[in-house]
Design a protein around this motif. Structure first.
Motif, PDB file in Angstrom:
ATOM      1  N   ILE A  10     -18.725-121.046 -25.001  1.00 64.37           N
ATOM      2  CA  ILE A  10     -18.646-119.357 -23.831  1.00 64.37           C
ATOM      3  C   ILE A  10     -17.703-120.017 -22.363  1.00 64.37           C
ATOM      4  N   MET A  11     -16.924-118.554 -21.734  1.00 67.92           N
ATOM      5  CA  MET A  11     -16.357-119.142 -20.728  1.00 67.92           C
ATOM      6  C   MET A  11     -16.469-117.572 -19.922  1.00 67.92           C
ATOM      7  N   GLY A  12     -17.633-116.679 -20.889  1.00 69.97           N
ATOM      8  CA  GLY A  12     -17.567-115.546 -19.881  1.00 69.97           C
ATOM      9  C   GLY A  12     -19.014-116.122 -18.873  1.00 69.97           C
ATOM     10  N   PRO A  13     -19.600-115.628 -17.805  1.00 70.96           N
ATOM     11  CA  PRO A  13     -20.846-115.331 -17.284  1.00 70.96           C
ATOM     12  C   PRO A  13     -21.531-114.155 -17.330  1.00 70.96           C
ATOM     13  N   SER A  19     -18.210-111.093 -23.112  1.00 72.50           N
ATOM     14  CA  SER A  19     -18.033-111.859 -23.694  1.00 72.50           C
ATOM     15  C   SER A  19     -19.360-112.948 -24.003  1.00 72.50           C
ATOM     16  N   ALA A  20     -19.884-113.277 -22.954  1.00 73.87           N
ATOM     17  CA  ALA A  20     -20.853-113.755 -23.425  1.00 73.87           C
ATOM     18  C   ALA A  20     -22.295-113.249 -24.215  1.00 73.87           C
ATOM     19  N   TYR A  21     -22.199-112.647 -23.804  1.00 75.31           N
ATOM     20  CA  TYR A  21     -23.111-111.546 -25.314  1.00 75.31           C
ATOM     21  C   TYR A  21     -22.689-111.210 -26.458  1.00 75.31           C
ATOM     22  N   CYS A  22     -21.162-111.594 -26.140  1.00 78.09           N
ATOM     23  CA  CYS A  22     -20.975-110.777 -27.776  1.00 78.09           C
ATOM     24  C   CYS A  22     -21.039-112.889 -28.669  1.00 78.09           C
ATOM     25  N   ALA A  45     -16.365-122.979 -17.616  1.00 77.90           N
ATOM     26  CA  ALA A  45     -15.575-122.483 -16.858  1.00 77.90           C
ATOM     27  C   ALA A  45     -17.188-121.344 -16.496  1.00 77.90           C
ATOM     28  N   ASP A  46     -16.378-120.404 -15.775  1.00 79.28           N
ATOM     29  CA  ASP A  46     -17.757-118.848 -15.555  1.00 79.28           C
ATOM     30  C   ASP A  46     -18.809-118.869 -16.651  1.00 79.28           C
ATOM     31  N   GLY A  47     -18.552-119.570 -17.817  1.00 80.52           N
ATOM     32  CA  GLY A  47     -19.965-119.399 -18.552  1.00 80.52           C
ATOM     33  C   GLY A  47     -20.704-120.372 -17.949  1.00 80.52           C
ATOM     34  N   VAL A  48     -20.456-121.179 -17.147  1.00 78.22           N
ATOM     35  CA  VAL A  48     -21.493-122.137 -16.797  1.00 78.22           C
ATOM     36  C   VAL A  48     -22.792-120.869 -15.818  1.00 78.22           C
ATOM     37  N   TYR A  49     -22.434-120.494 -16.119  1.00 81.85           N
ATOM     38  CA  TYR A  49     -23.378-119.232 -15.124  1.00 81.85           C
ATOM     39  C   TYR A  49     -24.418-118.411 -16.049  1.00 81.85           C
ATOM     40  N   ASN A  50     -24.310-118.807 -17.253  1.00 85.29           N
ATOM     41  CA  ASN A  50     -25.430-118.599 -18.706  1.00 85.29           C
ATOM     42  C   ASN A  50     -26.621-119.349 -18.435  1.00 85.29           C
ATOM     43  N   LEU A  79     -28.184-126.708 -25.431  1.00 83.16           N
ATOM     44  CA  LEU A  79     -26.807-125.215 -25.363  1.00 83.16           C
ATOM     45  C   LEU A  79     -25.789-126.793 -24.081  1.00 83.16           C
ATOM     46  N   LYS A  80     -24.532-127.184 -24.324  1.00 78.97           N
ATOM     47  CA  LYS A  80     -24.145-128.125 -23.591  1.00 78.97           C
ATOM     48  C   LYS A  80     -23.466-127.238 -22.754  1.00 78.97           C
ATOM     49  N   VAL A  81     -22.798-127.743 -20.732  1.00 76.75           N
ATOM     50  CA  VAL A  81     -23.186-127.099 -20.263  1.00 76.75           C
ATOM     51  C   VAL A  81     -21.887-127.977 -19.271  1.00 76.75           C
TER      52      VAL A  81
END
Length: 121
Positions: A10-13, A19-22, A45-50, A79-81
């Protein structure tokens, strides 16, 4: 027949893109299907904001951070960050949401090598 194993990257915030919701919806579908299994969910990337515990959506908005936490809890998922991406974006152990864990890119590399399918969102 052995279930297909998936690694999701997951790279989207959590908010601002779909993208993260999908990715969450896809993970939810995989977890309810016995022919598929989730090997790893990796936020990069920006996915870490999750993984930000302090994310506070409005009352009428879907709380994606809590949704990831519930999915992990219900399905015994980790859930790995990416720690480097997290540090660049102000995510640290102090504001890391429950069920998320900081890790390195080596973890992603191992997951990719041991999965049947890798999907990036």
């Amino acid at each position: 027949m052995k279930p297909l194993s998936y690694t999701l990257v997951i790279m989207g915030p959590a908010y601002g893109t779909q993208s993260a919701y999908c990715a969450y919806q896809f993970a939810q579908t995989l977890s309810s299907n016995t022919n598929h299994s989730i090997n790893n969910i990796f936020f990069y990337a920006d996915g870490v904001y999750n993984a930000n515990h302090f994310t506070d959506p409005a009352n009428d908005e879907f709380d994606l951070v809590k949704a990831w936490q519930n999915l992990a809890k219900q399905n015994a998922l980790k859930l790995k960050v990416c720690v480097a991406a997290a540090q660049r974006r102000g995510i640290s152990i102090e504001n890391l949401a429950e069920h998320f864990e900081l890790t390195g890119l080596g973890e992603l590399s191992e997951a990719v090598a041991s999965s049947d399918r890798v999907l990036q969102f």
